[in-house]
Design a protein around this motif. Sequence first.
Motif, mmCIF file in Angstrom:
data_model
loop_
_atom_site.group_PDB
_atom_site.id
_atom_site.type_symbol
_atom_site.label_atom_id
_atom_site.label_comp_id
_atom_site.label_asym_id
_atom_site.label_seq_id
_atom_site.Cartn_x
_atom_site.Cartn_y
_atom_site.Cartn_z
ATOM 1 N N VAL A 5 0.742 -1.163 -0.009
ATOM 2 C CA VAL A 5 -0.115 0.044 -0.079
ATOM 3 C C VAL A 5 0.997 1.179 0.081
ATOM 4 O O VAL A 5 1.813 1.349 0.869
ATOM 5 C CB VAL A 5 -0.985 0.110 1.084
ATOM 6 N N LEU A 128 -6.894 0.064 6.718
ATOM 7 C CA LEU A 128 -5.683 -0.733 6.071
ATOM 8 C C LEU A 128 -5.692 -2.116 6.519
ATOM 9 O O LEU A 128 -5.225 -2.963 5.416
ATOM 10 C CB LEU A 128 -4.578 -0.067 6.827
ATOM 11 N N ARG A 131 -7.956 -4.252 3.762
ATOM 12 C CA ARG A 131 -7.586 -4.232 2.216
ATOM 13 C C ARG A 131 -7.726 -5.617 1.974
ATOM 14 O O ARG A 131 -7.024 -6.502 2.610
ATOM 15 C CB ARG A 131 -6.413 -3.377 2.034
ATOM 16 N N ARG A 138 -1.099 -4.532 -5.309
ATOM 17 C CA ARG A 138 -0.687 -3.280 -5.172
ATOM 18 C C ARG A 138 -1.866 -2.214 -4.878
ATOM 19 O O ARG A 138 -2.718 -2.272 -5.773
ATOM 20 C CB ARG A 138 0.271 -2.700 -6.023
ATOM 21 N N ILE A 139 -1.619 -1.277 -4.192
ATOM 22 C CA ILE A 139 -2.713 -0.423 -3.901
ATOM 23 C C ILE A 139 -2.132 0.883 -3.686
ATOM 24 O O ILE A 139 -1.028 1.274 -3.109
ATOM 25 C CB ILE A 139 -3.503 -0.495 -2.381
ATOM 26 N N THR A 175 5.309 3.906 1.609
ATOM 27 C CA THR A 175 4.840 2.649 1.481
ATOM 28 C C THR A 175 4.702 1.742 2.564
ATOM 29 O O THR A 175 5.845 1.717 3.244
ATOM 30 C CB THR A 175 5.669 1.979 0.270
#
Length: 197
Positions: A5, A128, A131, A138-139, A175
């Motif tokens: 993320v 978070l 997710r 990938r976010i 990240t």
Amino acid sequence: MPLRVTFVAAARSSPLLAERFQDDRPLDQAGWDEVQSVAGDLLPLAAAELRYCSPTPRSRATGDALGYAPLVQLALRDCDMGRWRGLTLGEAMAREPDAVDAWLADPRSTPHGGESLLAFITRVAGWLDTRPVGDGGRIVAVAEPSVIRAALVYVLKAPPSTYWNIDVRPLSATTVTGRAGRWNLRLDGVFAQPSRT
């Protein structure tokens, strides 16, 4: 594989000293110029499988300008500052100095009638942790700097008071990798930073 993320801090809509609690102003021309100056560095993040943003006008505009076409996530909204909404920290301090001192000292306090710092951190952590993991997707999430600070406090398992010691610059990328309850901060390359005070 862990989930990745990347939080991108929204461009500013005002100089730092004029930042307001729950600022709903759109990007000004300087903000647009800042986005354009770092777009080359941040554009590759548009390849993320999922792209989100805070509901603020500047977060949405930043995400759109970077080509992310992000989906608004209410859980990524700024901390509810109650009656201090729209005020600068200095204005709140001038009106209610004891209340501001209490708010800065106790993460559970809500002297403004809104959300406590602890509740804010918990809300962002919940987003978070929920997710979708899949096969290590990938976010990218464009959010207000305060939201990113809250996420980092949670990821680092730091005390809530650490929130005040994290500086998230506009248009910076941060990240985290992992999965629910097990996150790591990942330090990649440095992106170009606009210099605006």
